[in-house]
Design an enzyme around this catalytic site. Structure first.
Site, PDB file in Angstrom:
ATOM      1  N   ASN A 181      -8.736  -0.448   4.129  1.00 45.74           N
ATOM      2  CA  ASN A 181      -8.821  -0.849   2.774  1.00 45.74           C
ATOM      3  C   ASN A 181      -7.896  -1.850   2.340  1.00 45.74           C
ATOM      4  O   ASN A 181      -7.733  -2.228   0.952  1.00 45.74           O
ATOM      5  CB  ASN A 181      -8.884   0.231   1.761  1.00 45.74           C
ATOM      6  CG  ASN A 181      -7.463   1.031   2.137  1.00 45.74           C
ATOM      7  OD1 ASN A 181      -6.739   0.842   3.099  1.00 45.74           O
ATOM      8  ND2 ASN A 181      -7.231   2.163   1.348  1.00 45.74           N
ATOM      9  N   THR A 207      -3.701   1.916 -14.253  1.00 44.05           N
ATOM     10  CA  THR A 207      -4.713   2.751 -13.461  1.00 44.05           C
ATOM     11  C   THR A 207      -5.886   1.680 -13.334  1.00 44.05           C
ATOM     12  O   THR A 207      -5.998   0.553 -13.870  1.00 44.05           O
ATOM     13  CB  THR A 207      -5.286   3.752 -14.396  1.00 44.05           C
ATOM     14  OG1 THR A 207      -5.805   3.358 -15.568  1.00 44.05           O
ATOM     15  CG2 THR A 207      -4.226   4.808 -14.471  1.00 44.05           C
ATOM     16  N   THR A 258      -0.210   4.803   1.025  1.00 42.54           N
ATOM     17  CA  THR A 258      -0.238   5.615   2.228  1.00 42.54           C
ATOM     18  C   THR A 258      -0.445   5.101   3.546  1.00 42.54           C
ATOM     19  O   THR A 258      -0.703   3.900   3.532  1.00 42.54           O
ATOM     20  CB  THR A 258      -1.805   6.378   2.036  1.00 42.54           C
ATOM     21  OG1 THR A 258      -1.799   6.781   0.711  1.00 42.54           O
ATOM     22  CG2 THR A 258      -1.734   7.663   2.865  1.00 42.54           C
ATOM     23  N   ALA A 283      23.170  -2.546 -21.629  1.00 43.91           N
ATOM     24  CA  ALA A 283      22.119  -3.135 -22.517  1.00 43.91           C
ATOM     25  C   ALA A 283      20.868  -2.555 -22.560  1.00 43.91           C
ATOM     26  O   ALA A 283      20.387  -2.319 -23.454  1.00 43.91           O
ATOM     27  CB  ALA A 283      21.809  -4.697 -21.772  1.00 43.91           C
ATOM     28  N   ASP A 289       0.763  -1.412   0.033  1.00 40.65           N
ATOM     29  CA  ASP A 289      -0.089   0.223  -0.144  1.00 40.65           C
ATOM     30  C   ASP A 289       0.972   1.317  -0.199  1.00 40.65           C
ATOM     31  O   ASP A 289       2.083   1.106   0.444  1.00 40.65           O
ATOM     32  CB  ASP A 289      -0.844  -0.208   1.195  1.00 40.65           C
ATOM     33  CG  ASP A 289      -1.747   1.077   1.263  1.00 40.65           C
ATOM     34  OD1 ASP A 289      -2.107   1.763   0.590  1.00 40.65           O
ATOM     35  OD2 ASP A 289      -1.644   1.570   2.684  1.00 40.65           O
TER      36      ASP A 289
END
Lengths: 344, 1423
Positions: free
Chosen positions: B1059, B1000, B440, B1364, B438
């Site tokens: 979350n 996204t 934050t 490379a 994560d």
């Protein structure tokens, strides 16, 4: 939700060497250089040991005479169980080329006799043999009770199958004079066996004590008649019996039968010359494809005349030395190439 | 006894509940008690889904019995067992394990006489020992729980008693649903209850939920509407209301229900009214509540799921090998049984060996062979390393213990250390291949620092503030020389394309070396920093870096224009500059009040500052307000729409105000304040002196306004206020507002006090708060503006959301509208700018409403609030009605600073071969910038951005990128081969091309679609780092799931917020960062750390150790068992496969159980192949764990081969020695055993890399215990234990030189090969681990030298690959734009990331980005 315990002032863990896994440790790191010393010393030790063992094994003498075939007629007789009461003797002459110095031991050796079978090994009663309760035969299946429900003494398969040949060594000084070589029937067992593990019931008359019991089916005579002359060698204390009861580890084994009584003529051991074994052949071996022989042997500190240990030590020592030379080569090679261990 | 009975009753009920659960689709089982059994007929239908709570009082006895009688009481029991059921239940649980069942099977088998191999009792011994050990462990754990339970159950609380008509002391366990409970300040809440009364005049109650979720800030709870206004305490006797609420569930953030009065009037209940068990009452004198959930049905208990059990990869691997061992066992047993059959058939006619059955029956060889199979299984049972499982458990406990006691994980600030919540996957830490992080709070500190703002289209870049932050950081970390110089040189090359203020910025602080030159500023800074650190200890709420904001001078200048006259209705003529001023005022007011911050003072912690003027005012119920509004709305038609913050037509609001004393408390009721404000209106009330005058004023307020003259001795100075916010960025904004003299003074549910420098104290009547949620991504407050008397809505939220809600102005509109358009454009530009700097952006907007509009809205909103069933949807709809047609005021940029040590950790983990993905909900620009700052992306990296609007486009883009990548590697075969390294095998992703992928949220959704999954994974396998921005929690977990299941790799997820929970749970290892965001992540995690930087040591050192230790121990266990058991097997060839063992059974059992059990455990706990220091310095060493080098399938077989060899040696050397001699069975077994013991122990010594005194102690202890046992047992046992009789054997042997000779020879031959192998390995082809191990022997100087050389080798490869890479870049579709393309990166501290061109490889398909509308998340919403 569990209520929180009292808030401690600090949860800072203990900063000790053990808890931080910082204990002083001996770091083992095996490289050629480091272990050279170990290899060399091990090699030297093994080589020396090997040579000593070989030398001492070679200093012993041993004569083994297989009499399974020599006494073929007896063997045939014994194959039929119904002939158990017929006596059969057999004489085996042999020539001892060199004299056997020191203590000479006489063994009988059996081939292919599995004394280490699970059920066989278990079939004995230590409680009975220690003389406390001669009627304790619970562990002895299938030789617990005779047909008329009297306990068998000594019970069990081991006792029942006891080796019962009699071997007499005769020294033929000339064609007419034979001297029976004196053999001691004592000191054949471990001290603890004779004095702790095997005890007769405490009574002067063994026959009384064993009343109400019956002999093992294969035995010609009861336990208390094994050696009538010597009460210290009779009953459970009979050396032959004790020796037999110590079940051998392998199907081929020898068991001590007697040791030379070094008196008179035999004070230095067995002199060279003609000898013969007079064997009363009782123990059937052909039934189980087995063989039996009689062995005369001297012993050293490291046992009999088996060369194996000495050879193994020598070979191991040699291999270790080879390995250590290889290590040294590797070490020198690495050094010459100036490749340090940690920089490729 | 009574207690036991109660337990039984409770348990029975639980059982019934559990039993009916299956046919009951309701999600919460406890309450299904209601719907089942005899009760069901009487219970109203509704009760099935809802819980009805009736007071536990006389008048309602029948009703109580009917509804609430069956609810669980407040007694808790977290123990698994009781005294009575301990033995059966523990046994039952233990026999769920396959290993124990195997044991049981053996025991049972041994009772069958035909196959019996041991004495019956002896086979039971291992089982009994294992069961006892585990039972004791379980019992002790349970007893500890029981004691805690008892303690909690017997806590005392005040419960209302019917008999005595007063509150009496009662134990927690006796509290039942429907009880009235009265709690005083600082008391712990015993059960979930609805708040009915609070001594607080506003009807609020503060609770601290740290016991529940670890968050230490206070939360407000509110008395149920309708009760708050009552002066006296709720009288339980008169309480005739019935409460209906949802069934018990574990959702802490939700509570729905209503209160039904006797007159059928309903009042909605929400989580604001619920006091949760385990929380503590703070700041409130006393509260009264009615219990709705008790005991195990409380939310706290339902949330309390115990530790988690996962199975580690290593254990799975070991399990397959256990199966191989079973195979081996079967083969060996088959050999035995066939051998026995054949052997027997030789003697078919000879009944001499064919020992008959007890009943003299002879069995056929075939049958005997079959029986022998089972006998062999019993005999060779030890081959299945059952004790392995017990040992593994012990070893893991030891490992966890050491992890937890590592001082390096200790965080002083939070007084916390690493927490191992899952006990059995520590070794997985050593095998991680993918890390999902994560952003934050995990990579960043989640300490929000106000950095910049844009008001009315003007950017204020707060240089002073930035400088302050810079200096603060300097004081903290000074050892980043390397990175600093690098970034410094890079920033020199950066193109100064930024707006003017950023150039200044760059000059001042962009260049650290230049800053260094200015010595004075540096020293000053450091001193400042030090003092700030000191200060932070005292403040304890937020660090000074967050609280102190230096105001921007330009903005301050504009403040001077602020006068109260602005709000005079006459000022229609004043033009733009003043409009801007109004914007500024509104902007800062919004910053100060649009939040849920609680104000307190540090010197009096937890003491709410209450404005005296509010004391004792009666509080109206919402119903009254509602009815008033309804009446008003009938009379009034509409009010003109207001969007410029101007005074509406007067008159009507005044009338409204006079009718509504609630809303007009301030103005009419306090004439004094009017005077004061008049005073303040005078010009001498300048902004500069505002601070001091303001406080004085307040004191006078206190004295004048309130007749009761509630003395406030602790009234703090304005500057001493402390703000406790739910999220750190809220606090940051409030502190920012305070820097501009717009100080939030106090907050109550009705009012917010703000001290505005130029305007004086303003009291806003708080009409409504629409709290933040992640769907709306915004929050709003509805207030009545004290100066303009209008209803104003202030909204704060994610820029994407707010921008859509702005009022759409027609291009030919009035000038304010036009200006609003301009502001919008400018602000958008600023926002983009902020995001590029890695700042979190928020937009601030407002809306002025007429009273009628508000009343109309409120009515609808009220309906939504009182509904139970789909309240969320209705509330969302209601919020949508309010938050529209907004006027944009400005935007803020908040910096979320990187945590200390994050870039170093990420670099180390990268070097360790771990692929790191950053999954964040933030914007693309912010995420990319943070990724650069924390070294997740390298400036040289080739960056691919996946941002498409459709699935097909996404697929096309991916295949294009893939083709390109493949082309590059094919074009450079030489380089690829060059970059092949000894410790970096040529995997495609290591072939020199460093690439990063940005994806996204919306595109991620396409990529996660089944048809594109494969392509997506292939693409990501080329990339060192992947950044997913705007990802939802669900997407995060889906990504982890996808990678984990499709690539078959070990994954680790780390996060700090709610979350991240799903992601943490999905990954092989979930790590929670116990940070600012509560404890949900920690609760769900397997390990909890306090900072991200601890991850590197956790993985690189402890992970490596745990993995190598455990895998070595497991291998050793296999070896040990096979080596020992094979001795028995070889013997079978010499005893007619009859199952004889040449060892006494007791020795046989104890050999595993006692003599050789402790050393491997110690080895598993203490083994240290490489020191922690070296492991940290050489992260590459971690790769051995990733490739499972310590325990590969072939390692197992090699180990087994070695075991076979050693057992052969150990058997046959003694065999040949004693062949043909008169040795007996047990005398032969004795040297075998002794040699085996020494071989097994010395093998361990050879295998272990370090030996401490503990090792020595345990090994000598093992040897001594063996001899002691053999001697004592040999001396004692004359007749015991009939078949085996080791009497005096050891004693006899110890006098026999041959015994020693045999043992020594056996040991030498057995161990020689392994020893030689180890030596050759050590000197000829040392593994990286071995070479690193060598470092530990060196002196410090040699060590640094060696490290340099090692790194030199690594860098060579690096250079090759860089070469490379560059060639690859040239052949790319779009060449990289030279030196200017270098992304200048500042040290994480100042985060003054200067932006040149991103070295992006943008494709034609992704320019739809700016229009992307989906998945924009508010700055507050944490990725």
């Amino acid at each position: 939700m569990e209520e929180r315990p009292q808030h401690r002032l600090s949860r800072l863990p203990d900063n000790s060497a053990l808890k931080q896994q910082e204990l002083p440790a001996h770091r083992l790191y095996f490289t050629a250089r480091r272990v050279l010393f170990v290899f060399f010393t091990t090699g030297i030790f093994c080589l020396c040991m090997g040579i000593i063992l070989i030398l001492s094994a070679r200093s012993t003498q041993e004569i083994e005479i297989n009499y399974t075939r020599i006494c073929a007629n007896c063997a045939k007789l014994r194959e039929n169980a119904s002939n158990f009461d017929k006596e059969c003797t057999c004489s085996i002459p042999f020539y001892l080329s060199g004299k056997m110095m020191g203590n000479v031991y006489m063994y009988y050796k059996l081939y292919g006799f599995y004394q280490n079978l699970y059920r066989y090994v278990r079939s004995r009663s230590n409680r009975q043999l220690v003389g406390k309760d001669i009627k304790a035969v619970d562990d002895c299946a299938p030789f617990k009770m005779s047909d008329n429900k009297t306990p068998i003494v000594p019970c069990g398969a081991i006792a029942n199958s006891m080796f019962n040949d009699t071997i007499i060594l005769l020294h033929n000084i000339n064609s007419s004079v034979q001297i029976k070589v004196p053999m001691l029937k004592s000191g054949l067992t471990w001290w603890t066996d004779k004095y702790v593990k095997f005890q007769n019931p405490s009574s002067k008359n063994l026959a009384d004590e064993f009343r109400g019991t019956t002999k093992p089916p294969n035995w010609p005579k009861p336990i208390y008649d094994l050696e009538k002359k010597d009460p210290r060698n009779n009953g459970f204390l009979n050396d032959d019996f004790i020796v037999w009861m110590r079940a051998a580890a392998f199907p081929t084994f020898k068991k001590l039968y007697g040791r030379l009584n070094r008196t008179h003529h035999f004070i230095e051991g067995l002199p060279a010359g003609n000898y013969s074994f007079n064997i009363t052949y009782n123990f059937p071996v052909t039934r189980f494809h087995g063989e039996k022989s009689v062995v005369l042997s001297t012993l050293t500190w490291c046992g009999g005349n088996s060369l194996f240990l000495g050879l193994a030590y020598t070979v191991t020592g040699a291999i270790t030395w080879l390995a250590s030379f290889a290590m040294m080569a590797i070490h020198i090679m690495l050094k010459n190439k100036k490749i340090s261990v940690f920089h490729q | 006894m009574a207690e036991a009975l109660q337990w039984a009753r409770y348990h029975w009920r639980r059982l019934i509940g559990g039993a009916t659960r299956d046919d009951d689709s309701r999600p919460y089982n406890y309450s299904s008690l209601l719907g089942c059994g005899r009760k069901s007929s009487q219970t109203p239908k509704l009760a099935g889904r809802h819980r009805i709570v009736v007071p536990y009082l006389q008048p309602f006895k029948d009703e109580y019995e009917k509804f609430s009688g069956a609810y669980v009481n407040n007694r808790i029991r977290t123990t698994k067992y009781t005294l009575l059921n301990f033995v059966p239940r523990n046994l039952f649980e233990q026999f769920h394990r396959a290993a124990n069942l195997y044991f049981l099977f053996l025991v049972v088998l041994n009772w069958v006489p035909l196959v019996e191999a041991f004495q019956k009792e002896i086979t039971m011994l291992p089982l009994v020992v294992v069961l006892t050990v585990i039972a004791i462990k379980d019992g002790l754990e349970d007893y500890r729980k029981y004691k805690i339970d008892k303690q909690i159950n017997n806590l005392i609380t005040k419960v209302y008693s019917r008999k005595e008509k007063k509150y009496i002391d009662r134990c927690w366990k006796d509290v039942t649903v429907g009880d009235f409970i009265r709690l005083s300040c600082n008391e712990v809440i015993p059960a979930d209850m609805v708040l009915l009364f609070s001594t607080d005049p506003d009807g609020i109650c503060h609770i601290e939920t740290s016991g529940l979720d670890g968050e230490s800030n206070l939360k407000q709870r509110q008395v149920v509407r309708g009760y708050a206004e009552q002066d006296s305490e709720v009288d339980p006797e008169k309480f005739s209301t019935r409460i209906e609420c949802e069934n018990p569930n574990n959702d802490l953030s939700r509570f729905r229900g209503f209160l039904e009065h006797s007159n059928k009037e309903r009042v909605g209940l929400s989580k604001e009214n619920l006091l949760l068990r385990g929380c503590t009452i703070r700041n409130t004198e006393a509260v009264v509540g009615i219990v709705v959930y008790a005991g195990h049905e409380t939310k706290a208990m339902l949330n309390n799921s115990g530790p988690r059990y996962k199975r580690s990869k290593l254990e799975r691997r070991a399990n397959t090998d256990v199966l191989w061992c079973v195979m081996l066992l079967v083969i060996m047993c088959l050999t035995g049984s066939v051998g026995h059959g054949i052997w027997l058939s030789r003697y078919e006619k000879m009944h001499f060996f064919n020992n008959p059955e007890p009943d003299r029956r002879i069995i056929s060889p075939l049958l005997a062979g079959f029986y022998m199979f089972w006998t062999m299984i019993i005999l060779l049972q030890v081959l299945i390393p059952i004790s392995l499982y017990v040992s593994i458990e012990i070893v893991k406990l030891g490992q966890i213990y050491f992890i937890q006691s590592d001082v390096d994980f200790y965080n002083e600030k939070t007084d916390s250390t690493v927490q191992c919540r899952a006990l059995n996957i520590a070794e997985d830490l050593g095998q991680i291949q993918y890390l999902f992080s994560d952003k934050t709070g995990t990579l960043t500190e989640n300490k929000m620092v106000f950095r910049r703002c844009s008001v009315a289209g003007f950017d204020y870049c707060h240089e002073e503030n930035a400088k302050r932050l810079e200096s603060y950081q300097e004081a903290v970390s000074e050892d980043e020389d390397f990175t600093d110089t690098l970034s410094g040189s890079l920033s020199n090359m950066a193109k100064p394309r930024a707006p003017s203020c950023r150039i200044v910025h760059n000059g001042l602080l962009g260049n650290k070396p230049s800053n260094r030159l200015a010595g004075s500023s540096f020293t000053l800074g450091s001193r400042e920093g030090a003092s700030e650190v000191l200060h932070s200890r005292q403040a304890a709420f937020s660090s000074p870096i967050e609280t102190d904001v230096v105001a921007d001078t330009r903005l301050l200048d504009k403040f001077s224009q602020i006068t109260p006259w602005l709000f005079m209705p006459l000022d229609e003529t004043i033009q733009n500059p003043l409009l801007e001023t109004l914007y500024i005022i509104d902007f800062f007011i919004a910053l100060a009040i649009c939040n849920t911050v609680v104000v307190s003072a540090p010197n009096q912690p937890r003491q709410k500052i209450r404005h005296p003027s509010l004391g004792g005012l009666p509080i109206k119920s919402l119903e009254e307000i509602k009815s008033l509004f309804q009446r008003l709305s009938v009379r009034r038609s509409s009010s003109p729409s207001l969007n410029s913050g101007k005074e509406p037509s007067s008159g009507v609001p005044n009338a409204f105000v006079s009718r509504l004393p609630l809303f007009s408390r301030m103005k009419p009721a306090s004439p004094v304040e009017e005077e004061i404000s008049q005073v303040c209106e005078s010009p001498q009330c300048s902004s500069s002196s505002a601070c001091c005058t303001e406080t004085e004023k307040q004191h006078s307020d206190a004295g004048l306004l309130n007749g009761k003259a509630e003395s406030l001795p602790g009234q703090p100075m304005a500057c001493n206020l402390c703000y406790e916010a739910e999220s750190p960025d809220e606090a940051a904004l409030v502190y920012a507002a305070r820097a501009y003299q717009c100080t939030l003074q106090s907050r109550t549910p009705e009012q917010v006090m703000v001290d505005f420098a130029a305007l004086g104290p303003l009291t806003f009547q708080l009409l409504h708060i629409l709290p933040f949620d992640s769907v709306r991504k915004r929050m709003s407050v509805v207030v009545r503006h004290p100066l303009s008397n209008q209803v104003v809505v202030y909204t704060k939220g994610a820029d994407s959301v707010i921008m859509e809600l702005l009022s759409v102005a027609s291009p030919d509109g009035a000038s304010p509208e036009k200006q609003q358009m301009i502001i919008r454009e400018k602000t958008q530009k600023h926002l983009d700018d902020y995001a590029k700097q890695g700042l979190r952006t928020l937009c601030i907007a407002k809306k002025v409403m007429s009273d009628t509009e508000y009343a109309e809205w409120l009515r609808n909103h009220f309906l939504a609030e009182t509904s139970i069933d789909n309240r969320e949807e209705l509330l969302l709809e209601s919020a949508m009605r309010l938050e529209n047609k907004l006027t944009l005021l400005g935007a803020t940029g908040i910096e979320d600073r990187l945590q200390e040590g994050v870039p170093e950790s990420i670099e180390a983990l990268h070097k360790a071969g771990i692929k790191i993905w950053m999954l964040t909900g933030d914007k693309q620009e912010t995420a990319v910038n943070i990724a650069y700052a924390c070294k997740l992306l390298d400036p040289d990296d080739k960056l691919f951005i996946l941002n498409t609007q459709t699935k097909d486009a996404c697929g096309m883009l991916m295949s294009t990128i893939l083709k390109e990548l493949q082309k590059k590697t094919q074009a450079l075969p030489e380089q690829v081969s060059l970059s092949v390294d000894l410790h970096q095998p040529p995997v495609p992703q290591d072939s020199g091309l460093r690439a990063g992928l940005i994806i996204t949220g919306k595109t991620l959704e396409f990529a996660l679609h089944e048809s594109l999954q494969k392509q997506f994974l292939e693409l990501t396998s080329w990339c060192q780092a992947v950044v997913c921005c705007r990802a939802t929690p669900l997407q995060k977990s889906e990504v982890v799931k996808l990678v984990r299941s499709h690539l078959q790799v070990m994954t680790l997820a780390i996060g700090d917020g709610a979350n991240d929970v799903s992601m943490i749970q999905v990954a092989d290892i979930g790590i929670g960062v116990s940070g600012q965001e509560g404890m949900q992540a920690v609760m769900a995690s397997d390990f909890a750390v306090s900072q991200f930087k601890h991850l590197s040591k956790l993985l690189l050192v402890h992970g490596h150790w745990c993995y190598t230790r455990l895998s070595n121990m497991i291998l050793y266990f296999f070896y040990k068992n096979v080596a020992y058991v094979n001795l028995l097997f070889w013997y079978q060839f010499f005893c007619g496969f009859s199952g004889t063992s040449m060892t006494d059974y007791w020795v046989l059992i104890f050999f595993n159980l006692l003599f050789t059990s402790a050393p491997p455990v110690i080895y598993g706990v203490l083994e240290k192949d490489v020191s922690a220091e070296t492991l940290m310095q050489l992260p590459e060493l971690y790769k051995s764990g990733q490739k499972s080098e310590a325990y590969l399938p072939h390692t197992f077989w090699i180990t087994l081969l070695d075991a076979f060899y050693q057992s052969l040696v150990c058997f046959f050397v003694p065999y040949f020695t004693y062949q043909g001699s008169d040795i007996d069975i047990f005398a032969f077994g004795n040297p075998l055993n002794t040699a085996a013991l020494f071989i097994i122990l010395l093998h361990l010594v050879i295998e272990s890399k370090s030996l401490t005194w503990i090792h020595m102690l345990v090994i000598t202890g093992s040897i001594l215990s063996y001899f002691l046992f053999a001697i004592v047992f040999g001396a004692m046992c004359v007749t015991c234990n009939p078949p085996s009789n080791p009497y005096w054997i050891m004693q006899e042997h110890m006098l026999d030189p041959v015994f020693y000779l045999v043992c020594i020879l056996t040991m030498c031959i057995a161990l020689l090969p392994r020893f030689v192998y180890r030596v050759l390995q050590g000197s000829l082809f040392p593994s990286p681990i071995l070479r690193a191990k060598h470092f530990d022997r060196l002196t410090p100087e040699e060590r640094t030298e060696a490290l340099k050389k090692w790194r030199g080798a690594g860098n060579m490869n690096q250079e090759t690959s860089n070469y490379a890479n560059q060639s690859a870049g040239k052949s790319g579709r779009r060449p990289m734009p030279g030196p200017s393309a270098v992304f200048a990166m500042k040290s994480a501290t100042s985060c003054a990331i200067e932006q040149g061109n991103l070295s992006l490889c943008e494709t034609a398909l992704d320019h739809g980005y700016s229009e992307t509308k989906a998945f924009e998340m508010a700055g507050r919403c944490k990725d």
